[in-house]
Design a protein around this motif. Sequence first.
Motif, PDB file in Angstrom:
ATOM      1  N   ILE A 938       0.858  -1.189   0.000  1.00 33.61           N
ATOM      2  CA  ILE A 938       0.000   0.000   0.000  1.00 33.61           C
ATOM      3  C   ILE A 938       0.892   1.235   0.000  1.00 33.61           C
ATOM      4  O   ILE A 938       1.847   1.324   0.777  1.00 33.61           O
ATOM      5  CB  ILE A 938      -0.933  -0.013   1.230  1.00 33.61           C
ATOM      6  N   VAL A 939       0.602   2.191  -0.866  1.00 36.34           N
ATOM      7  CA  VAL A 939       1.417   3.406  -0.974  1.00 36.34           C
ATOM      8  C   VAL A 939       1.106   4.301   0.217  1.00 36.34           C
ATOM      9  O   VAL A 939      -0.029   4.752   0.400  1.00 36.34           O
ATOM     10  CB  VAL A 939       1.127   4.150  -2.292  1.00 36.34           C
ATOM     11  N   THR A 940       2.114   4.552   1.045  1.00 34.33           N
ATOM     12  CA  THR A 940       1.932   5.436   2.203  1.00 34.33           C
ATOM     13  C   THR A 940       2.567   6.797   1.996  1.00 34.33           C
ATOM     14  O   THR A 940       2.278   7.732   2.727  1.00 34.33           O
ATOM     15  CB  THR A 940       2.521   4.799   3.472  1.00 34.33           C
ATOM     16  N   GLY A 941       3.457   6.914   1.012  1.00 30.31           N
ATOM     17  CA  GLY A 941       4.071   8.215   0.770  1.00 30.31           C
ATOM     18  C   GLY A 941       4.843   8.253  -0.526  1.00 30.31           C
ATOM     19  O   GLY A 941       5.417   7.257  -0.961  1.00 30.31           O
ATOM     20  N   ARG A 942       4.804   9.419  -1.148  1.00 30.97           N
ATOM     21  CA  ARG A 942       5.637   9.690  -2.315  1.00 30.97           C
ATOM     22  C   ARG A 942       6.407  10.970  -2.013  1.00 30.97           C
ATOM     23  O   ARG A 942       5.817  11.947  -1.572  1.00 30.97           O
ATOM     24  CB  ARG A 942       4.796   9.883  -3.581  1.00 30.97           C
ATOM     25  N   GLN A 943       7.691  10.944  -2.248  1.00 33.69           N
ATOM     26  CA  GLN A 943       8.509  12.130  -1.980  1.00 33.69           C
ATOM     27  C   GLN A 943       9.405  12.396  -3.165  1.00 33.69           C
ATOM     28  O   GLN A 943      10.116  11.501  -3.633  1.00 33.69           O
ATOM     29  CB  GLN A 943       9.354  11.950  -0.717  1.00 33.69           C
ATOM     30  N   ARG A 944       9.351  13.623  -3.659  1.00 30.93           N
ATOM     31  CA  ARG A 944      10.243  14.029  -4.740  1.00 30.93           C
ATOM     32  C   ARG A 944      11.140  15.146  -4.232  1.00 30.93           C
ATOM     33  O   ARG A 944      10.750  16.304  -4.214  1.00 30.93           O
ATOM     34  CB  ARG A 944       9.465  14.525  -5.952  1.00 30.93           C
ATOM     35  N   PRO A 945      12.361  14.818  -3.770  1.00 32.73           N
ATOM     36  CA  PRO A 945      13.288  15.866  -3.337  1.00 32.73           C
ATOM     37  C   PRO A 945      13.596  16.811  -4.492  1.00 32.73           C
ATOM     38  O   PRO A 945      13.585  16.404  -5.660  1.00 32.73           O
ATOM     39  CB  PRO A 945      14.542  15.093  -2.902  1.00 32.73           C
ATOM     40  N   ASP A 946      13.862  18.062  -4.148  1.00 32.54           N
ATOM     41  CA  ASP A 946      14.099  19.070  -5.182  1.00 32.54           C
ATOM     42  C   ASP A 946      15.534  18.972  -5.677  1.00 32.54           C
ATOM     43  O   ASP A 946      16.372  19.831  -5.406  1.00 32.54           O
ATOM     44  CB  ASP A 946      13.835  20.460  -4.599  1.00 32.54           C
ATOM     45  N   THR A 947      15.833  17.909  -6.406  1.00 33.47           N
ATOM     46  CA  THR A 947      17.176  17.703  -6.932  1.00 33.47           C
ATOM     47  C   THR A 947      17.117  17.539  -8.436  1.00 33.47           C
ATOM     48  O   THR A 947      16.073  17.287  -9.019  1.00 33.47           O
ATOM     49  CB  THR A 947      17.823  16.453  -6.315  1.00 33.47           C
ATOM     50  N   ALA A 948      18.270  17.661  -9.055  1.00 32.74           N
ATOM     51  CA  ALA A 948      18.330  17.625 -10.514  1.00 32.74           C
ATOM     52  C   ALA A 948      17.970  16.259 -11.082  1.00 32.74           C
ATOM     53  O   ALA A 948      17.520  16.146 -12.216  1.00 32.74           O
ATOM     54  CB  ALA A 948      19.734  18.030 -10.975  1.00 32.74           C
ATOM     55  N   SER A 949      18.173  15.186 -10.313  1.00 30.30           N
ATOM     56  CA  SER A 949      17.956  13.844 -10.844  1.00 30.30           C
ATOM     57  C   SER A 949      16.488  13.528 -11.071  1.00 30.30           C
ATOM     58  O   SER A 949      16.160  12.642 -11.860  1.00 30.30           O
ATOM     59  CB  SER A 949      18.549  12.814  -9.876  1.00 30.30           C
ATOM     60  N   GLY A 950      15.590  14.247 -10.393  1.00 33.85           N
ATOM     61  CA  GLY A 950      14.177  13.982 -10.556  1.00 33.85           C
ATOM     62  C   GLY A 950      13.718  12.671  -9.960  1.00 33.85           C
ATOM     63  O   GLY A 950      12.672  12.145 -10.324  1.00 33.85           O
ATOM     64  N   VAL A 951      14.485  12.093  -9.030  1.00 37.15           N
ATOM     65  CA  VAL A 951      14.130  10.811  -8.428  1.00 37.15           C
ATOM     66  C   VAL A 951      12.905  10.976  -7.536  1.00 37.15           C
ATOM     67  O   VAL A 951      12.681  12.034  -6.936  1.00 37.15           O
ATOM     68  CB  VAL A 951      15.315  10.248  -7.615  1.00 37.15           C
ATOM     69  N   ILE A 952      12.094   9.920  -7.460  1.00 35.19           N
ATOM     70  CA  ILE A 952      10.939   9.906  -6.573  1.00 35.19           C
ATOM     71  C   ILE A 952      11.068   8.712  -5.649  1.00 35.19           C
ATOM     72  O   ILE A 952      11.296   7.580  -6.101  1.00 35.19           O
ATOM     73  CB  ILE A 952       9.629   9.834  -7.374  1.00 35.19           C
ATOM     74  N   PHE A 953      10.961   8.974  -4.344  1.00 36.26           N
ATOM     75  CA  PHE A 953      10.970   7.910  -3.355  1.00 36.26           C
ATOM     76  C   PHE A 953       9.525   7.529  -3.040  1.00 36.26           C
ATOM     77  O   PHE A 953       8.716   8.389  -2.706  1.00 36.26           O
ATOM     78  CB  PHE A 953      11.676   8.349  -2.064  1.00 36.26           C
ATOM     79  N   VAL A 954       9.222   6.253  -3.157  1.00 34.04           N
ATOM     80  CA  VAL A 954       7.887   5.756  -2.838  1.00 34.04           C
ATOM     81  C   VAL A 954       8.010   4.786  -1.669  1.00 34.04           C
ATOM     82  O   VAL A 954       8.863   3.892  -1.687  1.00 34.04           O
ATOM     83  CB  VAL A 954       7.243   5.046  -4.043  1.00 34.04           C
ATOM     84  N   THR A 955       7.186   4.971  -0.657  1.00 33.57           N
ATOM     85  CA  THR A 955       7.168   4.074   0.492  1.00 33.57           C
ATOM     86  C   THR A 955       5.945   3.186   0.401  1.00 33.57           C
ATOM     87  O   THR A 955       4.814   3.683   0.317  1.00 33.57           O
ATOM     88  CB  THR A 955       7.146   4.857   1.813  1.00 33.57           C
ATOM     89  N   LEU A 956       6.182   1.878   0.391  1.00 31.67           N
ATOM     90  CA  LEU A 956       5.104   0.900   0.380  1.00 31.67           C
ATOM     91  C   LEU A 956       5.076   0.192   1.732  1.00 31.67           C
ATOM     92  O   LEU A 956       6.098   0.076   2.410  1.00 31.67           O
ATOM     93  CB  LEU A 956       5.324  -0.141  -0.729  1.00 31.67           C
ATOM     94  N   GLU A 957       3.891  -0.293   2.088  1.00 34.82           N
ATOM     95  CA  GLU A 957       3.746  -0.960   3.374  1.00 34.82           C
ATOM     96  C   GLU A 957       2.921  -2.232   3.203  1.00 34.82           C
ATOM     97  O   GLU A 957       1.908  -2.238   2.495  1.00 34.82           O
ATOM     98  CB  GLU A 957       3.053  -0.020   4.356  1.00 34.82           C
ATOM     99  N   ASP A 958       3.386  -3.315   3.833  1.00 36.21           N
ATOM    100  CA  ASP A 958       2.569  -4.527   3.920  1.00 36.21           C
ATOM    101  C   ASP A 958       2.557  -5.000   5.369  1.00 36.21           C
ATOM    102  O   ASP A 958       2.991  -4.271   6.272  1.00 36.21           O
ATOM    103  CB  ASP A 958       3.033  -5.607   2.938  1.00 36.21           C
ATOM    104  N   GLU A 959       2.076  -6.210   5.606  1.00 33.04           N
ATOM    105  CA  GLU A 959       1.922  -6.691   6.973  1.00 33.04           C
ATOM    106  C   GLU A 959       3.246  -6.974   7.661  1.00 33.04           C
ATOM    107  O   GLU A 959       3.295  -7.155   8.884  1.00 33.04           O
ATOM    108  CB  GLU A 959       1.038  -7.951   7.002  1.00 33.04           C
ATOM    109  N   THR A 960       4.357  -6.963   6.920  1.00 29.04           N
ATOM    110  CA  THR A 960       5.655  -7.268   7.517  1.00 29.04           C
ATOM    111  C   THR A 960       6.576  -6.065   7.624  1.00 29.04           C
ATOM    112  O   THR A 960       7.682  -6.185   8.136  1.00 29.04           O
ATOM    113  CB  THR A 960       6.375  -8.369   6.709  1.00 29.04           C
TER     114      THR A 960
END
Length: 1023
Positions: A938-960
């Motif tokens: 389940i998607v609990t967060g998306r974060q796009r730091p203001d950097t040139a690479s344009g990377v996006i960090f996505v945090t997923l969560e399950d029962e473990t």
Amino acid sequence: MTAYAELHCLSNFTFLRGASHPEELVERAAKLGYAALALTDECSVAGVVRAHVAAKPAGLKLIVGSEIRLEDGPRLVVLAANRQGYGELCRLITVGRRSAPKGRYRLTRADLQSGLPGCLAILLPENEPDPEHAAWLQAIFPGRAWLAVELFAGSDDRQRLAALTAHAEATGLAVVATGDVHMHVRARCVLQDTVTAIRLGRPVKDCGHALFANGERHLRPIKRLAGLYPATLLAESVAIAERCDFSLDSLRYEYPAELVPPGTTPAAHLRALTEAGLGRRFPDGVPAKVRGLIEHELALIAELGYEHYFLTVHDIVDYARGRAILCQGRGSAANSAVCYALGITEVDPSRMAMLFERFISRERDEPPDIDVDFEHERREEVIQYLYRKYGRDRAALAATVITYRPRSALRDVGKALGFDLAQVDRLAKAQSWWDGRKVKPERLAEAGFDPAHRPVARLIDIVGTLVGFPRHLSQHVGGFVISRGPLAELVPVENAAMAERTVIQWDKDDLDALGLLKVDVLALGMLSAIRRSLDLVASLRGRSVTMQDIPAEDPAVYAMIGRADTVGVFQIESRAQMAMLPRLKPRRFYDLVIEVAIVRPGPIQGGMVHPYLRRRQGLEPVTYPSEAVREVLERTLGVPIFQEQVMQLAVVAAGFTPGEADRLRRSMAAWRRRGGLEGFEERLISGMQARGYATEFAQAIYRQILGFGEYGFPESHAASFALLVYVSAWLKCHEPAAFACALLNSQPMGFYSPDQILQDARRHGIELRPVDVAASHWECTLEPAGTVQAAIRLGLRQVKGMSAAGAERLVAARASVPYADVADLVQRGGLDRRDLQALATAGALQGLSGHRRNALWDVAGARELPPLFQAAGLAEADPALPVPSEGEDIVADYASLGFTLGRHPLALLRRRLSRMRLTSAADIRKAPNGRLVRTSGIVTGRQRPDTASGVIFVTLEDETGMINVVVWRDLAERQRRELLGASLLGVQGVIERQGEVVHVMARRLVNLSGLLGELTARSRDFR
């Protein structure tokens, strides 16, 4: 040679009238060779500081003025001729703005009856000039009034000139040429028409005569003006400009004086307060190092005359502490030994090195910098204290300029160009939170628009210009300006949208540019959480606990931080910070200072993070190109991480003067919005080369400066934040139940939702107890659990739709006799139908009804009975309703609470996910580096730091547990819909392991949200 001064000019700070920035108008006027430019925004000086800053290097004389329209009289331009006139103009604007709701003003002839002796006035006649207006103006401004002649190359110019000349002769007014300028160049005409349509709330095609007939209301070449106006009218503009000798540089700020008791001096009173504070801080005697810092700082404060400033901040903090409002100072001056003694900060000077001696700059005469953070739920008490103490005429908040962003610009311009509401909605939604400040044609194409189609192409062009334009003034988050005399003589004051608030017309950058002081009274959610945590710990342990009581340098705390076990911990809870912690492995307080600052666009974009880590880990030698550079960079292993270090390097390595370094700092803060750093590049690099530094080193420093322009963190702020990092980490480490409970009660705040906070608490062995009308209070509470750590009883505030007033009545009625059943709750609890429905839906009536369906039935049939029937014991048989399934309860939990205390939703889907070969978070943590994996969560967060690479960090969560996914820009562009739209996201990717840090580097995304059925899960998305 013909000369000309423009005396009637509006910028885009006359919101939705002007079509050019103040800086653009200044630069254009200077290029055209104007003798002067008057910025005369309507009942405003909000843009004048920007014009002033631009005018100084351009060598253009700037006149401060304003256009006003009287309710019972004419429209006119008022110009400040001198400092007295400027104060009069500001007072007039204040009267107009304070007499009307936010965004409007109301002025009448009576408001000008004093005559504004320090001002000049220019009458702006209507199509049919009124002799009575001229007579009135002459009486109010004797010898200081003119009639404006404004010609726009129309067919009636000759007749207009003749009529106005005759009117002037008949009334005795002198005439002057003015331009009613709304834009710096003719090319802005399309934008000017568009903002007019936006202001009027109708499409451009329906605006008719509300639009200007042509594009002449721009700054025109003097040669062209000479062909339109008689030479005498142009010469008169210059003569008027010569009568105006006021400059914003002449403004001087005076501190409030009442904080100094009679019979003493500011220096003596500050000394007395400091010594008293030292006695409390160091009851066994002041260490020699601290005493030396105190004497040095007090001497410098006295030399620069800043005693009143420190006394003002101390008074604010003293008020807050007297009412048990937790607060913490930060900023360069806040982290001084004097501020530690005064109680403004809790950062002990003995825990820091080489920071406090630079807290005020003698060379730059730079004002002190102290921001004070207060509990976010109690800051209003402090704000109202300031208004009561100093009065509305001497205290106000700084403004914040709200500017157009792509989405708002697309909506407004779309409507103005005649797109229907459905199209406008699609246009706005095509722009996502990560797309930046430019509208990308491909985004509009994805939404079904043809970027090559002329109306769409025009829309893109206009929006591109409008983004960044000021839309309105709002209130700063907490920057207060407090003056000794009436504040309205320094800058106009107007009403804020929020009741009981007033704001000045300048923002923090304007104040900074003029060297005017403000005190930042800010709100910080973590302080609320810390105060609640300390109160809970005190109640649980039976002893009072304060921030000062928390032991310093606890190894267990640093061990927890090194494991990135930091959900909820201040500043170091983001995925990027968690990825850094096991690599940096903080072991002492200063490491936390670095940790706070290093995961920022400045160091990242400047390429400083990896060199620092390699040097810290002993993989790379620590070297310095000179001894001077060593003094600046030794504490960060030869790598510039803090904003102050960059400025110091400019001085010691490139030969900048302190004044030049200060201009560099200001440009670093503003370049993202307005540019302006390019001029420093050659100066920096050539200066370093001339002093023997390698070109590569010089270029690296410049890249770092550009990074700080995006977002750089000063060492002084990092030190104050690091203290809160440590305190919150200590609470999480040693009092996890109290800390999690406090976080829940302080929402909304921080990086994580209540669901994630509860999941983390459960992983730490904390017992969680559900919302229950028999036991819950409004806030979450701690209950005995038979272990060292208490259990958390969820509060009624977690129930969606539950009112605080209803919860208060429920708890009060329960205090004497517990509720016997739902009918008893309805009879005594004083709850309305909405509250009862919310409690039943959330499962909070389970103890009275058995399960949700019974509870909903009981609530539907229950009603408050008259006293006659209460004793009759009327009852009816309850139907045998089926018990909800586990899945139905989980769906209901998420709908009514936003989380569940039952099994995780994916535990119910695990067999199906396993058949789809989707790996759990627990297995991901064990997977070796480089392995190809398939996982989901389940998607609990998306974060796009203001950097040139344009990377996006996505945090997923399950029962473990949690899964950290990295999505690179190319994949994000290709699979935008899956990335943004999925609640349950499937990921195929490769494991990247760096020690204990594990990421899945995504290669393919799949939207699996359909598997969740009716369950609604929301994520927290950040830029």
